[in-house]
Design a protein around this motif. Structure first.
Motif, PDB file in Angstrom:
ATOM      1  N   HIS A  41      25.298 -61.310  -6.156  1.00  0.00           N
ATOM      2  CA  HIS A  41      23.868 -61.245  -6.468  1.00  0.00           C
ATOM      3  C   HIS A  41      23.603 -59.956  -7.258  1.00  0.00           C
ATOM      4  O   HIS A  41      23.198 -58.942  -6.718  1.00  0.00           O
ATOM      5  N   ILE A  42      23.861 -60.024  -8.571  1.00  0.00           N
ATOM      6  CA  ILE A  42      23.715 -58.873  -9.453  1.00  0.00           C
ATOM      7  C   ILE A  42      22.719 -59.240 -10.547  1.00  0.00           C
ATOM      8  O   ILE A  42      22.781 -60.328 -11.116  1.00  0.00           O
ATOM      9  N   ALA A  43      21.796 -58.323 -10.826  1.00  0.00           N
ATOM     10  CA  ALA A  43      20.779 -58.582 -11.850  1.00  0.00           C
ATOM     11  C   ALA A  43      21.437 -58.755 -13.210  1.00  0.00           C
ATOM     12  O   ALA A  43      22.277 -57.954 -13.609  1.00  0.00           O
ATOM     13  N   ASP A  44      21.047 -59.829 -13.926  1.00  0.00           N
ATOM     14  CA  ASP A  44      21.585 -60.026 -15.267  1.00  0.00           C
ATOM     15  C   ASP A  44      20.694 -59.407 -16.329  1.00  0.00           C
ATOM     16  O   ASP A  44      21.139 -59.125 -17.421  1.00  0.00           O
ATOM     17  N   TYR A  45      19.400 -59.163 -16.002  1.00  0.00           N
ATOM     18  CA  TYR A  45      18.554 -58.379 -16.895  1.00  0.00           C
ATOM     19  C   TYR A  45      17.392 -57.790 -16.114  1.00  0.00           C
ATOM     20  O   TYR A  45      17.015 -58.285 -15.063  1.00  0.00           O
ATOM     21  N   MET A  46      16.844 -56.700 -16.655  1.00  0.00           N
ATOM     22  CA  MET A  46      15.718 -55.997 -16.048  1.00  0.00           C
ATOM     23  C   MET A  46      14.670 -55.742 -17.119  1.00  0.00           C
ATOM     24  O   MET A  46      15.006 -55.490 -18.275  1.00  0.00           O
ATOM     25  N   ILE A  47      13.389 -55.806 -16.713  1.00  0.00           N
ATOM     26  CA  ILE A  47      12.286 -55.586 -17.647  1.00  0.00           C
ATOM     27  C   ILE A  47      11.328 -54.581 -17.026  1.00  0.00           C
ATOM     28  O   ILE A  47      10.925 -54.744 -15.878  1.00  0.00           O
ATOM     29  N   GLU A  48      10.981 -53.560 -17.766  1.00  0.00           N
ATOM     30  CA  GLU A  48       9.969 -52.595 -17.338  1.00  0.00           C
ATOM     31  C   GLU A  48       8.614 -53.069 -17.856  1.00  0.00           C
ATOM     32  O   GLU A  48       8.528 -53.632 -18.946  1.00  0.00           O
ATOM     33  N   ARG A  49       7.550 -52.845 -17.096  1.00  0.00           N
ATOM     34  CA  ARG A  49       6.184 -53.248 -17.455  1.00  0.00           C
ATOM     35  C   ARG A  49       6.145 -54.733 -17.850  1.00  0.00           C
ATOM     36  O   ARG A  49       5.746 -55.109 -18.944  1.00  0.00           O
ATOM     37  N   PHE A  50       6.557 -55.551 -16.907  1.00  0.00           N
ATOM     38  CA  PHE A  50       6.661 -57.005 -17.069  1.00  0.00           C
ATOM     39  C   PHE A  50       5.281 -57.665 -17.023  1.00  0.00           C
ATOM     40  O   PHE A  50       4.423 -57.265 -16.256  1.00  0.00           O
ATOM     41  N   MET A  51       5.054 -58.679 -17.864  1.00  0.00           N
ATOM     42  CA  MET A  51       3.818 -59.457 -17.828  1.00  0.00           C
ATOM     43  C   MET A  51       4.106 -60.869 -18.330  1.00  0.00           C
ATOM     44  O   MET A  51       4.791 -61.047 -19.333  1.00  0.00           O
ATOM     45  N   VAL A  52       3.571 -61.860 -17.602  1.00  0.00           N
ATOM     46  CA  VAL A  52       3.695 -63.254 -18.020  1.00  0.00           C
ATOM     47  C   VAL A  52       2.369 -63.945 -17.718  1.00  0.00           C
ATOM     48  O   VAL A  52       1.718 -63.641 -16.730  1.00  0.00           O
ATOM     49  N   SER A  53       1.962 -64.854 -18.601  1.00  0.00           N
ATOM     50  CA  SER A  53       0.708 -65.598 -18.423  1.00  0.00           C
ATOM     51  C   SER A  53       0.987 -67.081 -18.514  1.00  0.00           C
ATOM     52  O   SER A  53       1.894 -67.512 -19.223  1.00  0.00           O
ATOM     53  N   ARG A  54       0.158 -67.850 -17.824  1.00  0.00           N
ATOM     54  CA  ARG A  54       0.218 -69.318 -17.900  1.00  0.00           C
ATOM     55  C   ARG A  54      -1.125 -69.792 -18.420  1.00  0.00           C
ATOM     56  O   ARG A  54      -2.165 -69.345 -17.946  1.00  0.00           O
ATOM     57  N   THR A  55      -1.106 -70.697 -19.391  1.00  0.00           N
ATOM     58  CA  THR A  55      -2.348 -71.205 -19.973  1.00  0.00           C
ATOM     59  C   THR A  55      -2.444 -72.708 -19.765  1.00  0.00           C
ATOM     60  O   THR A  55      -1.441 -73.384 -19.535  1.00  0.00           O
ATOM     61  N   ASN A  56      -3.662 -73.232 -19.874  1.00  0.00           N
ATOM     62  CA  ASN A  56      -3.852 -74.680 -19.830  1.00  0.00           C
ATOM     63  C   ASN A  56      -3.717 -75.238 -21.246  1.00  0.00           C
ATOM     64  O   ASN A  56      -3.422 -74.494 -22.190  1.00  0.00           O
ATOM     65  N   LEU A  57      -3.947 -76.525 -21.413  1.00  0.00           N
ATOM     66  CA  LEU A  57      -3.787 -77.153 -22.730  1.00  0.00           C
ATOM     67  C   LEU A  57      -4.784 -76.633 -23.754  1.00  0.00           C
ATOM     68  O   LEU A  57      -4.515 -76.667 -24.951  1.00  0.00           O
ATOM     69  N   ALA A  58      -5.931 -76.132 -23.299  1.00  0.00           N
ATOM     70  CA  ALA A  58      -6.943 -75.584 -24.212  1.00  0.00           C
ATOM     71  C   ALA A  58      -6.633 -74.140 -24.602  1.00  0.00           C
ATOM     72  O   ALA A  58      -7.358 -73.549 -25.398  1.00  0.00           O
ATOM     73  N   GLY A  59      -5.580 -73.563 -24.019  1.00  0.00           N
ATOM     74  CA  GLY A  59      -5.206 -72.194 -24.340  1.00  0.00           C
ATOM     75  C   GLY A  59      -5.875 -71.144 -23.482  1.00  0.00           C
ATOM     76  O   GLY A  59      -5.715 -69.954 -23.720  1.00  0.00           O
ATOM     77  N   GLN A  60      -6.612 -71.567 -22.457  1.00  0.00           N
ATOM     78  CA  GLN A  60      -7.257 -70.614 -21.554  1.00  0.00           C
ATOM     79  C   GLN A  60      -6.250 -70.154 -20.508  1.00  0.00           C
ATOM     80  O   GLN A  60      -5.489 -70.954 -19.967  1.00  0.00           O
ATOM     81  N   VAL A  61      -6.278 -68.868 -20.191  1.00  0.00           N
ATOM     82  CA  VAL A  61      -5.341 -68.295 -19.226  1.00  0.00           C
ATOM     83  C   VAL A  61      -5.693 -68.773 -17.821  1.00  0.00           C
ATOM     84  O   VAL A  61      -6.818 -68.620 -17.372  1.00  0.00           O
ATOM     85  N   ILE A  62      -4.712 -69.354 -17.131  1.00  0.00           N
ATOM     86  CA  ILE A  62      -4.885 -69.805 -15.750  1.00  0.00           C
ATOM     87  C   ILE A  62      -4.552 -68.655 -14.803  1.00  0.00           C
ATOM     88  O   ILE A  62      -5.284 -68.383 -13.870  1.00  0.00           O
ATOM     89  N   TYR A  63      -3.411 -68.009 -15.048  1.00  0.00           N
ATOM     90  CA  TYR A  63      -3.049 -66.839 -14.254  1.00  0.00           C
ATOM     91  C   TYR A  63      -2.158 -65.907 -15.065  1.00  0.00           C
ATOM     92  O   TYR A  63      -1.503 -66.320 -16.018  1.00  0.00           O
ATOM     93  N   THR A  64      -2.181 -64.648 -14.676  1.00  0.00           N
ATOM     94  CA  THR A  64      -1.356 -63.617 -15.292  1.00  0.00           C
ATOM     95  C   THR A  64      -0.646 -62.858 -14.187  1.00  0.00           C
ATOM     96  O   THR A  64      -1.265 -62.503 -13.184  1.00  0.00           O
ATOM     97  N   LEU A  65       0.642 -62.615 -14.367  1.00  0.00           N
ATOM     98  CA  LEU A  65       1.439 -61.877 -13.396  1.00  0.00           C
ATOM     99  C   LEU A  65       1.988 -60.632 -14.071  1.00  0.00           C
ATOM    100  O   LEU A  65       2.670 -60.734 -15.091  1.00  0.00           O
ATOM    101  N   HIS A  66       1.653 -59.466 -13.524  1.00  0.00           N
ATOM    102  CA  HIS A  66       2.133 -58.180 -14.022  1.00  0.00           C
ATOM    103  C   HIS A  66       3.069 -57.573 -12.976  1.00  0.00           C
ATOM    104  O   HIS A  66       2.930 -57.871 -11.792  1.00  0.00           O
ATOM    105  N   ALA A  67       3.954 -56.682 -13.400  1.00  0.00           N
ATOM    106  CA  ALA A  67       4.782 -55.914 -12.470  1.00  0.00           C
ATOM    107  C   ALA A  67       5.301 -54.670 -13.185  1.00  0.00           C
ATOM    108  O   ALA A  67       5.482 -54.680 -14.404  1.00  0.00           O
ATOM    109  N   ASP A  68       5.513 -53.607 -12.411  1.00  0.00           N
ATOM    110  CA  ASP A  68       6.100 -52.397 -12.986  1.00  0.00           C
ATOM    111  C   ASP A  68       7.527 -52.662 -13.445  1.00  0.00           C
ATOM    112  O   ASP A  68       7.972 -52.131 -14.453  1.00  0.00           O
TER     113      ASP A  68
END
Length: 189
Positions: A41-68
Motif C-alpha cells: 500500500h504505497i502512494a503512486d501520486y500525491m497532490i498538494e492543494r487538491f480540488m475536484v468538482s462534480r457538475t450536473n448536465l447543465a454545468g452547475q456545480v453539485i459539490y466541490t471537494l478540497h484538501a490540503d
C-alpha cells in the motif's frame, strides 16, 4: 577476413532484450514480498492543494471537494485526504459543508469517509438558521446526498440541541434520522 562476429552481435543484442523483457514481465506479475509489484500500500501520486468538482448536465456545480493534500493508492484505488472540505450545493434542498482532520475516498469517488473532528454545517441560508453536526466519523455518499455515522453525534440548531449514538442525513429529502441514545432539547422560537 572472418564475418561471423558481425552475425553474432545482432543476435546477442536480441537475446539480451528478450531476457530483459522476460524479467520485466516476471517482476510486474509477481506477488512475492520484497519484489516489484508486491501489492504494498504505497502512494503512486500525491497532490498538494487538491480540488475536484462534480457538475450536473447543465454545468452547475453539485459539490466541490478540497484538501490540503491528496495521496492516491493504486492497489485499492483509494485516496487519503488531509484537511478535507466538501461543499455540496443544491438550490432547492440547501447546502452542506463538511470539514474534518482527514478523509478516505473510496474507488471512483463513490464514498468519502471523514475521520477526526468532523463538523458538518447544513444549510446556513435556511430561515431557521444553520444546523451544525459534530462527530468523529462521517460517511458521505455525494451522488446520493446521504451522510451517516454510527458514532456519537451532537446536533445543534437555532432552537434545538440533540445528542445521539448515530444518524443518517438525506440532503435530498431533508430527513434526519437519529439512532440509539437520543436526547433532545427544543426551545420554541
Amino acid at each position: 577476413m572472418n564475418s561471423r562476429p558481425l552475425y553474432w552481435f545482432p543476435l546477442a543484442i536480441i537475446a539480451v532484450l528478450a531476457g530483459l523483457s522476460a524479467w520485466l514481465q516476471f517482476a510486474v506479475n509477481t506477488t512475492q514480498p520484497g519484489v516489484l509489484g508486491s501489492g504494498l500500500h504505497i502512494a503512486d501520486y500525491m497532490i498538494e492543494r487538491f480540488m475536484v468538482s462534480r457538475t450536473n448536465l447543465a454545468g452547475q456545480v453539485i459539490y466541490t471537494l478540497h484538501a490540503d493534500r491528496a495521496e492516491h493508492y493504486l492497489d485499492d484505488d483509494t485516496t487519503q485526504l488531509t484537511k478535507p472540505h466538501l461543499v455540496a450545493n443544491d438550490d432547492q434542498q440547501g447546502s452542506a459543508d463538511i470539514r474534518s482532520t482527514r478523509a478516505l475516498v473510496t474507488a471512483q469517488g463513490k464514498q468519502v469517509n471523514f475521520i477526526g473532528h468532523v463538523v458538518l454545517v447544513r444549510d446556513a441560508r435556511d430561515a431557521q438558521g444553520p444546523m451544525t453536526l459534530t462527530t468523529e466519523y462521517l460517511e458521505a455518499i455525494p451522488d446520493q446526498r446521504i451522510m451517516r455515522t454510527d458514532r456519537p453525534v451532537l446536533v445543534q440548531g437555532k432552537s434545538i440541541k440533540m445528542t445521539a449514538g448515530g444518524l443518517e442525513l438525506n440532503n435530498q429529502t431533508q430527513i434526519l434520522q437519529l439512532t440509539h441514545r437520543v436526547k433532545a432539547r427544543y426551545e420554541p422560537i
